[in-house]
Design an enzyme around this catalytic site. Structure first.
Site, short mmCIF file in Angstrom:
data_model
loop_
_atom_site.label_atom_id
_atom_site.label_comp_id
_atom_site.label_asym_id
_atom_site.label_seq_id
_atom_site.Cartn_x
_atom_site.Cartn_y
_atom_site.Cartn_z
N CYS A 328 0.84 -1.21 0.00
CA CYS A 328 0.00 0.00 0.00
C CYS A 328 0.87 1.26 0.00
O CYS A 328 1.46 1.59 -1.03
CB CYS A 328 -0.96 -0.04 1.19
SG CYS A 328 -2.35 1.11 1.02
N HIS A 460 -3.43 -5.20 -0.19
CA HIS A 460 -2.89 -5.75 1.05
C HIS A 460 -2.84 -7.27 0.95
O HIS A 460 -3.82 -7.96 1.28
CB HIS A 460 -3.77 -5.33 2.24
CG HIS A 460 -3.63 -3.89 2.61
ND1 HIS A 460 -2.80 -3.46 3.62
CD2 HIS A 460 -4.22 -2.79 2.09
CE1 HIS A 460 -2.87 -2.14 3.72
NE2 HIS A 460 -3.72 -1.71 2.80
N GLU A 462 -1.41 -9.38 2.80
CA GLU A 462 -1.42 -10.07 4.09
C GLU A 462 -2.81 -10.58 4.47
O GLU A 462 -2.95 -11.53 5.24
CB GLU A 462 -0.89 -9.15 5.20
CG GLU A 462 -1.77 -7.96 5.55
CD GLU A 462 -1.48 -6.72 4.73
OE1 GLU A 462 -1.79 -5.61 5.20
OE2 GLU A 462 -0.95 -6.86 3.61
#
Length: 489
Positions: A328, A460, A462
């Site tokens: 990001c 993102h 993750e």
């Protein structure tokens, strides 16, 4: 299969409700709706209606914040019936005195408090450093009216992935199946108590392929081949949970690559020698620690503080060929760094932080075209979005697919007007949005002939990482870092 509900989503749903008379009803309605939402089993793409929905009520019993939820759950069991809802109470069993003794009084009192509020626990999960002793188990059962077999020891183990295995060894899955009368595990007309279920694993879960793979995963955590140190260069490193999803994603990939993960937390502003709050000692220490790391992650964030330090860390990663992953704002900082130091545009910056930038030259990062600067709230680009990957790239190699879906959370993005200049200079935008414009930059990377692993994403990654299936971008970082540790690059 299971679903889960969060208080944050629930409060959003309840935001417009002002009448306290319907507050409890609204909570129940929301839980029942979420419980029926289709979900996919691990490793499957097809979604089905879950058999069990797990709802976590956090906090401490008796706290004012949780009281509306406690009452709603009490009423919900009355609504759906005893056979369709059970309660698992989590309690700490401390060890005090000399010689050490497991104390059950806190659990006895918390169960009494729970009963006063109208909830009756079916299971008690006892947290502690050591396995729950038989005497403590019997005492808790006696004073809580919970069957002895339903007192579950949740003690410390070598790694967190052994916790489900530990619960399975105590036959929790079969007892829950009994308690909730889940077919074909229990006959509804049978008088047998759920706690009398023997350790026969009536669910058959211990023999499943998933549990075998999970056991192998837990074993691999305890037997790593090497250790890898990753620098986390962020703004909120003083708050452990701020980057929890990123840490978990790194952990998943460390397990997959058989490495022991060590994270070096580095305050981004400490890398900026011009930061007014950074001392000379802090600056020197931050750089010394960064240069000892095997890989660098620059995660997302908001605000200008620490941005210059992130840019400097990315410059170091690029020039030293240290494996790098930006997320990001980390991707945006990598684009700004390339503009400044490769395109020779020293004033390049993000329009989020400066409004005096030359258009399409210095404004490397711009506000989303469809964004609204006047309206507060609801202005982010959120949720799962499709990205088209360029074949023959690092991202495409690790994802193994031309189209990927990842979650987003941002207001600013790369200025498409400067992309041609950046690509001519060697910064490749290999992932773009799926609509007809193709002007949203999703993934940027340097060619493997130039850098072993320099990748950054606007989304993102993750959020889609799982222990049994690490996110590809994190996996690539950890593999590159492992090669660096072994000197194989």
């Amino acid at each position: 299969m299971n679903g889960s509900s969060t208080a944050a989503g629930l409060f959003f749903f309840l935001f417009g409700i002002v009448s306290t008379n319907i507050f409890s009803d609204a909570i129940q309605e929301w839980i029942l709706r979420v419980a029926k939402a289709p979900v996919a089993k691990f490793g499957a793409s097809k979604k089905e209606t879950p058999e069990i929905c797990i709802v976590e009520l956090g906090g401490t019993l008796g706290d004012i914040e949780s009281m509306p939820f406690v009452e709603a759950l009490r009423q919900l069991q009355e609504l759906v019936g005893y056979k369709n809802m059970c309660f698992v109470h989590v309690s700490l069993v401390p060890v005090l005195g000399s010689p050490p003794e497991q104390k059950t009084k806190p659990t006895q009192h918390s169960v009494a408090q729970m009963r006063q509020l109208g909830l009756t626990p079916d299971f008690i999960a006892c947290r502690g450093k050591q396995p729950l002793e038989a005497s403590a188990r019997r005492k808790i059962a006696m004073f809580s009216s919970v069957p002895t077999n339903a007192i579950i020891s949740i003690h410390d183990v070598s790694n967190i992935y052994r916790v489900p295995l530990m619960m399975m060894e105590q036959n929790l899955a079969s007892m829950i199946a009994h308690r909730l009368r889940i077919k074909p595990y229990y006959k509804r007309n049978s008088p047998q108590q759920y706690s009398t279920s023997k350790h026969d694993d009536m669910t058959g879960i211990s023999k499943s392929k998933f549990i075998k793979e999970w056991t192998a995963l837990a074993d691999s955590v305890d037997a790593p081949e090497s250790e890898c140190c990753i620098a986390m260069v962020g703004k909120y490193v003083g708050h452990g949970d701020a980057y929890l999803s990123v840490v978990k994603a790194l952990t998943h990939s460390a397990i997959a690559t058989k490495q022991r993960l060590k994270i070096e937390w580095i305050v981004a502003s400490d890398l900026d020698k011009n930061d007014e709050y950074t001392s000379e000692e802090a600056y020197k220490s931050a750089w010394e620690r960064l240069k000892k790391c095997d890989g660098i992650v620059v995660p997302g964030g908001f605000g200008v503080r620490g941005f210059e330090g992130k840019v400097d860390a990315i410059k170091y990663a690029r020039e030293s060929k240290t494996p790098f992953l930006g997320i990001c704002l980390g991707m945006q900082a990598s684009v700004v760094e390339y503009c400044r130091n490769v395109l020779n545009r020293p004033n390049a910056h993000s329009s989020e932080f400066r409004d005096d930038l030359e258009e399409d030259m210095e404004d490397a990062i711009i506000f989303m075209p469809e964004g609204d600067r006047e309206r507060m709230g609801g202005t982010m680009r959120l949720g799962l979005r499709e990205t088209i990957l360029r074949k023959g790239t690092i991202a495409h190699k690790y994802y193994g697919s031309e189209k990927v879906h990842e979650r987003h959370r941002h207001r600013y993005e790369v200025n498409p007007s400067i992309v041609p200049d950046l690509e001519l200079a060697g910064l490749n935008f290999v992932g773009r949005n799926a609509d007809s414009s193709g002007e949203r930059m999703e993934i940027v990377e340097l060619d493997e002939t130039v850098h072993p692993y320099f990748v950054a994403s606007q989304f993102h990654p993750e959020f889609t990482s799982r222990p049994e299936k690490p996110n590809p971008l994190f996996l690539g970082l950890m593999e590159a870092s492992k090669k660096r540790v072994s000197g194989a690059e």
